[in-house]
Design an enzyme around this catalytic site. Sequence first.
Site, short mmCIF file in Angstrom:
data_model
loop_
_atom_site.label_atom_id
_atom_site.label_comp_id
_atom_site.label_asym_id
_atom_site.label_seq_id
_atom_site.Cartn_x
_atom_site.Cartn_y
_atom_site.Cartn_z
N GLU A 67 5.93 -12.31 13.97
CA GLU A 67 5.46 -13.06 15.14
C GLU A 67 5.79 -14.54 14.98
OE1 GLU A 67 1.34 -13.72 17.72
OE2 GLU A 67 1.33 -12.54 15.87
N ARG A 110 0.80 -1.22 0.00
CA ARG A 110 0.00 0.00 0.00
C ARG A 110 0.83 1.27 0.00
NH1 ARG A 110 -4.64 -1.54 4.28
NH2 ARG A 110 -2.92 -2.74 5.16
#
Length: 208
Positions: A131, A94
């Site tokens: 993560e 984006r």
Amino acid sequence: KLPIPPPTRRSTKVNMSQTDIHVANAASMSQDDARYLISLIRTVPDFPREGILFRDFMPVFADSRGLRILLDALIAALPVHTDEFDAVAGLEARGFLFGPALAAQLGKGFIAIRKAGKLPPPVHACSYALEYGKATLEIEDTSVRNNERILIVDDLIATGGSAAAAKDLIESAGGKVAGYEFVMELEGLDGRTALGDYPYGSLLKMPA
């Protein structure tokens, strides 16, 4: 000649006291423009997985007034003067949507920071921890000139991991990071800490 369509008209009746999105830099846009911009951002619960509150600002790009407000506000909120950087670098994906338009408005070039495997060699690469597992960012080896000053932009800062990796990538290619700018900032994740003392700006803040 083809007729020029009138500007998009949309209700701006957004009660700022009832939304969890607020303007980070009040000087970057008027209150009316802030209401309008926020009215275009969708909040989608449990996407892309349960427990995630997804902020979708893609409708901003489909709205002529919203897009103009976004670009003008990004320019007004620049963390450094335009004389202090030579090019704008945006992160996939984006950051590619508004980064080139912002760079063009400022008379700067645009550098695409891509995900691994999207560019032909040779490239500069930098990996960072997620993560679960890791991710890698890449730029073409000729994208950044030695000592070129780069403003890094992206749509969102959360933990700051990808933005910090972009800094390391720019520096490994011989450039210098002039600062960072983001459209949205998630509060409570301390993303700014990952970016150190570099100049920093964001337009909108919201809870993670």
